[in-house]
Design a protein around this motif. Structure first.
Motif, short mmCIF file in Angstrom:
data_model
loop_
_atom_site.label_atom_id
_atom_site.label_comp_id
_atom_site.label_asym_id
_atom_site.label_seq_id
_atom_site.Cartn_x
_atom_site.Cartn_y
_atom_site.Cartn_z
N LYS A 48 -44.26 22.78 -6.20
CA LYS A 48 -43.08 22.82 -7.07
C LYS A 48 -42.33 21.49 -7.03
O LYS A 48 -41.87 20.99 -8.07
N LEU A 49 -42.18 20.92 -5.83
CA LEU A 49 -41.46 19.66 -5.68
C LEU A 49 -42.20 18.52 -6.39
O LEU A 49 -41.57 17.70 -7.08
N ALA A 50 -43.51 18.48 -6.22
CA ALA A 50 -44.29 17.43 -6.88
C ALA A 50 -44.19 17.56 -8.39
O ALA A 50 -44.03 16.55 -9.10
N GLN A 51 -44.27 18.78 -8.89
CA GLN A 51 -44.17 19.00 -10.33
C GLN A 51 -42.79 18.58 -10.84
O GLN A 51 -42.68 17.91 -11.86
N PHE A 52 -41.75 18.96 -10.11
CA PHE A 52 -40.39 18.60 -10.51
C PHE A 52 -40.19 17.08 -10.51
O PHE A 52 -39.58 16.52 -11.42
N LEU A 53 -40.74 16.41 -9.49
CA LEU A 53 -40.60 14.96 -9.39
C LEU A 53 -41.58 14.21 -10.29
O LEU A 53 -41.51 12.99 -10.40
N GLU A 54 -42.49 14.96 -10.91
CA GLU A 54 -43.49 14.39 -11.80
C GLU A 54 -44.34 13.33 -11.11
O GLU A 54 -44.53 12.22 -11.60
N VAL A 55 -44.82 13.71 -9.91
CA VAL A 55 -45.71 12.83 -9.14
C VAL A 55 -46.86 13.67 -8.60
O VAL A 55 -46.73 14.88 -8.46
N PRO A 56 -48.00 13.03 -8.30
CA PRO A 56 -49.08 13.77 -7.66
C PRO A 56 -48.60 14.22 -6.27
O PRO A 56 -47.83 13.50 -5.61
N ILE A 57 -49.04 15.37 -5.86
CA ILE A 57 -48.59 15.91 -4.57
C ILE A 57 -48.88 14.93 -3.42
O ILE A 57 -48.11 14.83 -2.47
N GLU A 58 -49.97 14.18 -3.54
CA GLU A 58 -50.33 13.22 -2.48
C GLU A 58 -49.25 12.15 -2.28
O GLU A 58 -49.17 11.55 -1.22
N GLU A 59 -48.45 11.92 -3.31
CA GLU A 59 -47.42 10.88 -3.23
C GLU A 59 -46.24 11.30 -2.36
O GLU A 59 -45.52 10.45 -1.84
N ILE A 60 -46.04 12.61 -2.19
CA ILE A 60 -44.91 13.09 -1.40
C ILE A 60 -45.32 13.88 -0.16
O ILE A 60 -44.56 14.00 0.78
N TYR A 61 -46.55 14.40 -0.15
CA TYR A 61 -46.98 15.30 0.93
C TYR A 61 -47.16 14.58 2.25
O TYR A 61 -47.73 13.50 2.31
N GLU A 62 -46.66 15.20 3.31
CA GLU A 62 -46.89 14.73 4.67
C GLU A 62 -47.21 15.95 5.52
O GLU A 62 -46.61 17.00 5.35
N GLU A 63 -48.16 15.78 6.43
CA GLU A 63 -48.60 16.89 7.28
C GLU A 63 -47.42 17.45 8.08
O GLU A 63 -46.53 16.72 8.47
N GLU A 64 -47.50 18.75 8.31
CA GLU A 64 -46.54 19.39 9.20
C GLU A 64 -46.98 19.10 10.63
O GLU A 64 -48.13 18.79 10.88
N GLU A 65 -46.04 19.25 11.57
CA GLU A 65 -46.40 19.11 12.97
C GLU A 65 -47.34 20.25 13.34
O GLU A 65 -47.31 21.30 12.72
N ALA A 66 -48.15 20.00 14.33
CA ALA A 66 -49.07 21.05 14.78
C ALA A 66 -48.28 22.26 15.22
O ALA A 66 -47.21 22.14 15.79
N LYS A 67 -48.83 23.43 14.93
CA LYS A 67 -48.19 24.68 15.33
C LYS A 67 -49.01 25.31 16.43
O LYS A 67 -50.22 25.25 16.43
N ILE A 68 -48.31 25.92 17.34
CA ILE A 68 -48.97 26.58 18.46
C ILE A 68 -49.08 28.06 18.16
O ILE A 68 -48.09 28.70 17.78
N VAL A 69 -50.27 28.60 18.31
CA VAL A 69 -50.48 30.03 18.11
C VAL A 69 -50.53 30.67 19.48
O VAL A 69 -51.34 30.29 20.32
N ILE A 70 -49.64 31.62 19.70
CA ILE A 70 -49.61 32.31 20.98
C ILE A 70 -50.37 33.61 20.83
O ILE A 70 -49.99 34.47 20.05
N GLU A 71 -51.46 33.71 21.56
CA GLU A 71 -52.23 34.96 21.55
C GLU A 71 -52.33 35.40 22.98
O GLU A 71 -53.20 35.00 23.72
#
Length: 124
Positions: A48-71
């Motif tokens: 939605k943000l990329a579409q609103f900004l009229e840019v390819p998603i790659e231009e704004i996307y940054e990886e999230e920090e790693a998430k820990i799964v507790i099992e």
């Protein structure tokens, strides 16, 4: 991890955080936390943000920090069981962020310390 690419493009295009929040939709304080990296941005929100900004998603996307799964059967020994008072169920444990994981670890370390003190007291 701050979303510098997103922040840079937003400012370059002249949009406020309030305008961006309306796109997702969320309140401005939550959007601010998303941009600063303390709250995750979902794939749908990135789109939605990329579409609103009229840019390819790659231009704004940054990886999230790693998430820990507790099992751990102590935490989720039955479907739908809650983890302490945090309100997380066994079905969504994979969504715990690093920040929350660190808080859980700190709490558990404090609890272990208290248990060790109690063991020492009982041995006397």
């Amino acid at each position: 991890m701050q979303k510098e690419k997103l922040r840079t493009v937003r400012k370059m295009k002249g949009f406020t955080q309030q305008q961006m929040a309306e796109v997702i939709p969320t309140d401005v304080s939550n959007y601010s936390r998303k941009e600063s990296g303390t709250v995750s941005i979902t794939q749908t929100e990135w789109n939605k943000l990329a579409q609103f900004l009229e840019v390819p998603i790659e231009e704004i996307y940054e990886e999230e920090e790693a998430k820990i799964v507790i099992e751990n059967p102590v935490f989720n020994d039955s479907p739908g069981s809650n983890v302490g008072n945090s309100g997380f169920s066994a079905n969504n444990m994979g969504q715990i962020t690093n920040e929350l994981s660190i808080e859980i670890i700190k709490t558990m370390q404090e609890y272990i310390g208290l248990l060790k003190e109690e063991i020492n007291r009982l041995k006397k």
